[in-house]
Scaffold this motif. Structure first.
Motif, short mmCIF file in Angstrom:
data_model
loop_
_atom_site.label_atom_id
_atom_site.label_comp_id
_atom_site.label_asym_id
_atom_site.label_seq_id
_atom_site.Cartn_x
_atom_site.Cartn_y
_atom_site.Cartn_z
N ARG A 63 0.78 -1.25 0.47
CA ARG A 63 0.07 -0.22 0.05
C ARG A 63 0.71 1.25 -0.17
O ARG A 63 1.72 1.20 0.45
N ALA A 64 0.13 2.32 -1.04
CA ALA A 64 0.87 3.61 -0.42
C ALA A 64 1.29 4.35 0.60
O ALA A 64 2.11 5.15 0.87
N ASP A 65 0.67 3.58 1.27
CA ASP A 65 0.13 4.60 2.72
C ASP A 65 1.42 3.78 3.71
O ASP A 65 1.58 3.46 5.23
N ASN A 66 1.99 2.01 3.81
CA ASN A 66 2.85 1.41 3.78
C ASN A 66 4.31 2.61 4.34
O ASN A 66 5.66 2.10 3.92
N ILE A 84 16.43 6.25 -7.70
CA ILE A 84 15.84 4.22 -7.49
C ILE A 84 15.67 4.52 -8.32
O ILE A 84 14.64 4.74 -9.81
N ALA A 85 15.91 3.90 -9.56
CA ALA A 85 15.94 2.89 -10.30
C ALA A 85 14.52 2.07 -10.44
O ALA A 85 14.49 1.33 -9.82
N VAL A 86 13.41 2.40 -10.80
CA VAL A 86 12.41 1.70 -10.83
C VAL A 86 12.39 0.69 -12.29
O VAL A 86 12.42 1.57 -13.47
N LEU A 87 11.63 -0.54 -12.57
CA LEU A 87 11.84 -1.40 -13.41
C LEU A 87 10.15 -1.85 -13.52
O LEU A 87 10.16 -3.04 -12.72
N PRO A 88 9.96 -1.42 -13.76
CA PRO A 88 8.19 -1.92 -14.43
C PRO A 88 8.10 -2.73 -15.32
O PRO A 88 6.54 -2.86 -15.87
N ILE A 101 4.07 3.54 -8.91
CA ILE A 101 6.15 3.18 -8.19
C ILE A 101 6.83 4.72 -7.97
O ILE A 101 7.07 5.30 -6.81
N ALA A 102 6.31 5.82 -8.36
CA ALA A 102 8.04 6.22 -8.66
C ALA A 102 7.30 7.74 -8.24
O ALA A 102 7.56 8.71 -7.07
N ALA A 103 5.29 7.45 -8.24
CA ALA A 103 4.97 8.69 -7.33
C ALA A 103 5.36 8.83 -5.38
O ALA A 103 5.25 8.87 -5.13
N ALA A 104 4.95 7.27 -5.53
CA ALA A 104 5.14 6.60 -4.02
C ALA A 104 6.53 7.14 -3.75
O ALA A 104 7.09 7.06 -2.18
N LEU A 105 7.87 6.61 -4.11
CA LEU A 105 8.99 7.02 -3.81
C LEU A 105 8.85 8.23 -3.43
O LEU A 105 10.42 9.13 -3.06
N ARG A 106 8.95 9.09 -4.52
CA ARG A 106 8.53 10.40 -4.55
C ARG A 106 8.32 11.13 -3.37
O ARG A 106 8.56 11.87 -2.21
N VAL A 145 17.83 -0.03 -6.81
CA VAL A 145 16.19 -0.80 -7.79
C VAL A 145 14.90 -1.28 -7.02
O VAL A 145 15.20 -1.56 -6.31
N TYR A 146 13.98 -0.85 -7.63
CA TYR A 146 12.34 -1.32 -7.69
C TYR A 146 12.40 -2.73 -8.27
O TYR A 146 11.72 -1.17 -9.45
N PHE A 147 11.50 -3.41 -8.22
CA PHE A 147 10.90 -4.28 -9.29
C PHE A 147 9.66 -4.19 -9.41
O PHE A 147 9.69 -4.67 -7.36
#
Length: 428
Positions: A63-66, A84-88, A101-106, A145-147
């Motif tokens: 979840r985005a709020d975790n 952080i490299a996001v690998l979709p 995912i990028a929005a959550a990391l920001r 990196v984030y898969f």
């Protein structure tokens, strides 16, 4: 209806990571697991070395709020402003998944960028992108990196060449990880952490009833966690224990971690693991287990199960377990039990059923609990059901939380027994 289970009549309704291939490991691995690790290592010209980085293995549905998990990912990648490299790569809609995912990391302070290596990304040649030197260098210089989740087969399809060797992008990820960077993955991104992963796996019940076809259901992963540990995801909520044990036995693994949704297993360089997030991780230990088939149907005995709740820590080299700060002491022999009388589950493959039965068992006046797994209740044909017997042994420990109904549990024995049965659903 009464069925025979482990030599007794039961109502039908009831009816170590220390083996990692890294410095400091206390035990070896089985030949098949070692062979899988060797095959992956041989695919790269990079030297085998203990990485200085950290893994964040998320069980899916993050979840985005975790904040517990997202903040840790950012912190381990370098803190505020971390690249952080996001690998979709695994996603069915990689453009949307990557942006989410990028929005959550920001939101949690990182500075992410999307690596366009995805078979289903419109306007991008994933094979060309995976060999792009400039993109590989950006990944190499990143803090992590984030898969994304999706289909893990797409990750290996995109990042491994046809001969099994690593693409430029994957080599860069390993360089970053060895240097001290962070590798995170959710769902499919968790599955690829093993040297062996599920790929095109059958439903859990089919895997148990009909057995796994390894050449179809299992394939090489990327192996970030090392050759001796098996990883599965969405674990407790989808009842995946029944597919994990056969897979581990088939490939010779002694230890596996099933990570639940919205939760993560963090593995640091010193082989120290920690559970964070909403729920926890089920550890499956086959160091003393053996296959016990009956009439060709799958069976197993002496499997050891441990549940690591959020906040728990585990030393992967020694097996030393430290319960979370809200669990001060183990349940003692003289403590009054919370549960009395026979314990059973008539759907042990159901949502959270394994953990629920384990928790009731360790705080009860019973030494055993029973679970039943079966198929279509409308079937009139003979079929095999499966009995799951959970046993408290002298090694079993349970640590109740002082603030909630949660437990940390060590070393409950599990035996899986095939049960020939015939059912008829009567209608009037």
């Amino acid at each position: 209806m009464v069925i025979k289970f482990a030599g007794r009549a039961v109502p039908a309704i009831a009816a170590m990571a220390a083996c990692m291939l890294l410095p400091g490991a206390a035990f070896g691995v089985e030949a098949a697991a070692a062979a899988a690790a060797t095959a992956v290592a041989a695919a790269s010209s990079e030297p085998a070395a203990a990485p200085a980085g950290t893994l964040v293995i998320v069980g899916g549905a993050l979840r985005a709020d975790n904040a517990d998990v997202w903040s840790r990912i950012v912190a381990l990648s370098g803190g505020p402003g971390a690249r952080i490299a996001v690998l979709p790569t695994a996603a069915g809609n990689p453009a949307r998944s990557g942006e989410q995912i990028a929005a959550a990391l920001r939101r949690y302070g990182a500075d992410p960028f999307i690596a366009p290596i995805a078979p289903r990304m419109a306007g991008s040649d994933y094979r060309q992108a995976a060999e792009d030197a400039a993109l590989a260098q950006r990944i190499r210089e990143a803090g992590g990196v984030y898969f994304a989740g999706g289909d893990q087969g797409r990750i290996t399809q995109a990042l491994l060449r046809a001969d099994g060797s690593r693409t430029a992008a994957l080599k860069a990820m390993w360089d970053m990880y060895r240097r001290g960077g962070m590798v995170a993955g959710t769902s499919a991104g968790a599955a690829i952490m093993s040297t062996t992963m599920f790929d095109d796996a059958p439903p859990v019940w089919d895997a148990l009833r009909r057995g796994l076809q390894p050449e179809k259901s299992l394939s090489p992963g990327l192996g970030f966690i090392g050759g001796g540990v098996f990883i599965d995801q969405h674990f407790l909520i989808r009842g995946r224990l029944a597919r994990m044990v056969p897979a581990m036995m088939n490939k010779g693994y002694r230890v596996g971690f099933g990570v639940d949704e919205n939760s993560a297993l963090v593995v640091r360089q010193q082989r120290q693991a920690e559970v964070i997030g909403y729920k926890g991780v089920l550890m499956v230990d086959l160091s003393e287990a053996a296959a016990a088939p009956v009439a060709g149907a799958f069976g197993a005995r002496a499997v050891k199960l441990s549940y690591l709740d959020h906040g728990d820590q585990l030393d992967l080299a020694t097996g030393v377990h430290k319960p979370g700060p809200d669990k001060e002491a183990a349940i003692a022999a003289g403590d009054p039990p919370s549960n009395k009388g026979p314990l059973y589950s008539n759907d042990i493959l159901g949502n959270n059923a394994v953990l629920d039965l384990m928790e009731r068992l360790v705080d009860s006046d019973q030494q055993e609990a029973f679970g039943l797994a079966s198929g279509d209740p409308r079937s009139t044909a003979p079929e095999t059901a499966f009995g799951f017997r959970f046993t408290r042994t002298p090694q079993t420990l349970a640590y109740p939380s002082s603030t909630s109904s949660a437990y940390s549990i060590r070393d409950v024995r599990l035996d899986i027994v095939p049960l020939p049965m015939r059912r008829e659903l009567q209608t009037r």
